[in-house]
Design a protein around this motif. Structure first.
Motif, short mmCIF file in Angstrom:
data_model
loop_
_atom_site.label_atom_id
_atom_site.label_comp_id
_atom_site.label_asym_id
_atom_site.label_seq_id
_atom_site.Cartn_x
_atom_site.Cartn_y
_atom_site.Cartn_z
N ALA A 23 4.98 -1.78 -5.63
CA ALA A 23 5.31 -1.83 -4.20
C ALA A 23 5.10 -0.47 -3.54
O ALA A 23 4.58 -0.38 -2.42
CB ALA A 23 6.75 -2.30 -4.02
N THR A 24 5.46 0.60 -4.24
CA THR A 24 5.29 1.94 -3.70
C THR A 24 3.82 2.27 -3.51
O THR A 24 3.42 2.83 -2.47
CB THR A 24 5.93 2.98 -4.64
OG1 THR A 24 7.32 2.69 -4.80
CG2 THR A 24 5.79 4.38 -4.09
N PHE A 26 1.37 0.20 -2.93
CA PHE A 26 0.86 -0.56 -1.80
C PHE A 26 1.41 -0.04 -0.47
O PHE A 26 0.69 0.01 0.54
CB PHE A 26 1.17 -2.04 -1.96
CG PHE A 26 0.18 -2.79 -2.79
CD1 PHE A 26 -0.98 -3.28 -2.23
CD2 PHE A 26 0.40 -2.99 -4.14
CE1 PHE A 26 -1.92 -3.96 -2.99
CE2 PHE A 26 -0.53 -3.67 -4.93
CZ PHE A 26 -1.69 -4.16 -4.35
N ALA A 27 2.67 0.37 -0.48
CA ALA A 27 3.26 0.92 0.75
C ALA A 27 2.51 2.18 1.18
O ALA A 27 2.25 2.40 2.37
CB ALA A 27 4.74 1.22 0.53
N LYS A 28 2.15 3.02 0.23
CA LYS A 28 1.42 4.24 0.54
C LYS A 28 0.03 3.96 1.08
O LYS A 28 -0.58 4.82 1.73
CB LYS A 28 1.35 5.14 -0.71
CG LYS A 28 2.67 5.78 -1.07
CD LYS A 28 2.53 6.69 -2.28
CE LYS A 28 3.85 7.41 -2.59
NZ LYS A 28 3.73 8.32 -3.76
N GLU A 29 -0.48 2.75 0.81
CA GLU A 29 -1.79 2.35 1.33
C GLU A 29 -1.67 1.53 2.62
O GLU A 29 -2.65 0.98 3.10
CB GLU A 29 -2.55 1.54 0.27
CG GLU A 29 -3.00 2.35 -0.93
CD GLU A 29 -4.13 3.33 -0.61
OE1 GLU A 29 -4.73 3.21 0.48
OE2 GLU A 29 -4.40 4.21 -1.44
N GLY A 30 -0.44 1.44 3.16
CA GLY A 30 -0.25 0.80 4.46
C GLY A 30 0.04 -0.68 4.46
O GLY A 30 0.04 -1.32 5.52
N ALA A 31 0.32 -1.27 3.29
CA ALA A 31 0.58 -2.71 3.23
C ALA A 31 2.01 -3.03 3.63
O ALA A 31 2.94 -2.30 3.29
CB ALA A 31 0.31 -3.23 1.82
N ASN A 32 2.18 -4.14 4.33
CA ASN A 32 3.51 -4.70 4.55
C ASN A 32 3.87 -5.51 3.31
O ASN A 32 2.99 -6.14 2.70
CB ASN A 32 3.53 -5.57 5.80
CG ASN A 32 3.31 -4.76 7.06
OD1 ASN A 32 3.84 -3.66 7.21
ND2 ASN A 32 2.51 -5.29 7.99
N THR A 49 13.72 2.64 0.84
CA THR A 49 12.79 3.64 0.31
C THR A 49 11.36 3.35 0.73
O THR A 49 10.62 4.25 1.16
CB THR A 49 12.88 3.69 -1.23
OG1 THR A 49 14.22 3.97 -1.62
CG2 THR A 49 11.95 4.75 -1.79
N LEU A 50 10.96 2.11 0.63
CA LEU A 50 9.57 1.73 0.92
C LEU A 50 9.24 1.83 2.40
O LEU A 50 8.12 2.21 2.77
CB LEU A 50 9.31 0.30 0.41
CG LEU A 50 9.37 0.11 -1.10
CD1 LEU A 50 9.43 -1.37 -1.45
CD2 LEU A 50 8.18 0.78 -1.78
#
Length: 252
Positions: A23-24, A26-32, A49-50
């Motif tokens: 999840a982290t 993907f979050a760093k790549e801008g995904a919801n 956190t995310l």
């Protein structure tokens, strides 16, 4: 702009361990994100956190072994975000360390329900939305099944079932533009850290069997290959099993 900007990624077991690492990434790549699990407080902590990475996160309490809960989780995801681009089936529970001859049916059912059935339910329910987005499915299996690890019979059975189902899905869903792949990780998690403290000598012996000399990182090693497999760079890769195990998962 990240590789996954404006994408919606559903991750089972996304509140801790490997799932949180994924999840982290993907979050760093801008995904919801939609993260599911059985413990609401853990999911809500992960959400905080995310969301610091500037993405939206929907925590959904759901047990993957229960069909109705999976349907509700997918419905909530679509109601919130309007689509699903990526499904990652990571969650799994099993009676690890119990030899095959000592397994009870309840222990075997635990692995099959939380792993194989959960992956099936999520794949089936997400399929209509993955068709619309020409999305990706990433399922998790294990070296326990690939290499016959002792004390892992029910876990291995569930994971090899997931691998077989994934290959069929890759064949059936390819015409819709959906790619389906499998990752078999070797990762340092909270439970492994506890095992290291309890059995330091066994841990050191295990490390010696890993050519790269370490366990994988949930975000940097496993999360990154998941980002790749969900990206346009991997659009022509489907039906494959990736052993991300530092060289210890060598196969013909």
């Amino acid at each position: 702009m990240g590789k996954m900007e404006n994408k919606v990624v559903l991750i089972t077991g996304g509140g801790k361990g490997i799932g949180f690492g994924i999840a982290t990434a993907f979050a760093k790549e801008g995904a919801n994100l939609v993260i599911t699990g059985r413990t609401v407080s853990r999911l809500e902590d992960a959400q905080k956190t995310l969301e610091a990475y500037g993405v939206s996160v929907l925590p959904v309490a759901a047990d993957g072994g229960h069909e109705d809960e999976v349907k509700a989780a997918v419905r909530q995801a679509v109601d919130r975000f309007g689509k699903i681009d990526v499904l990652i089936n990571n969650a799994q529970v099993s009676a690890s360390g119990v030899m095959l001859a000592d397994h009870t049916k309840e222990q075997f059912d635990l692995a099959i329900n939380s792993g194989l059935y959960a992956a099936f339910f999520y794949m089936r329910e997400c399929f209509p939305y993955l068709k619309e987005t020409k999305g990706s499915v990433i399922n998790f299996a294990s070296g326990a099944g690939l290499f016959g690890k002792p004390g892992q019979s029910s876990y291995a059975a569930a994971k090899e079932g997931i691998r077989g189902m994934s290959r069929v899905a890759a064949t059936e869903w390819g015409p819709f533009g959906i790619n389906v792949n499998v990752v078999c990780p070797l990762v340092y998690t909270e439970s492994l850290d506890q095992w290291r403290r309890e059995y330091p000598e066994v841990y050191e012996q295990t490390i010696k069997g890993i050519p790269l000399g370490r366990f994988g990182d949930p975000e940097k090693d496993i999360g990154r290959i998941c980002v790749f497999l969900a990206s346009e760079d991997a659009a022509y890769i489907s039906g494959e099993t990736f052993t991300v195990q530092g060289g210890s998962g060598l196969r013909p």
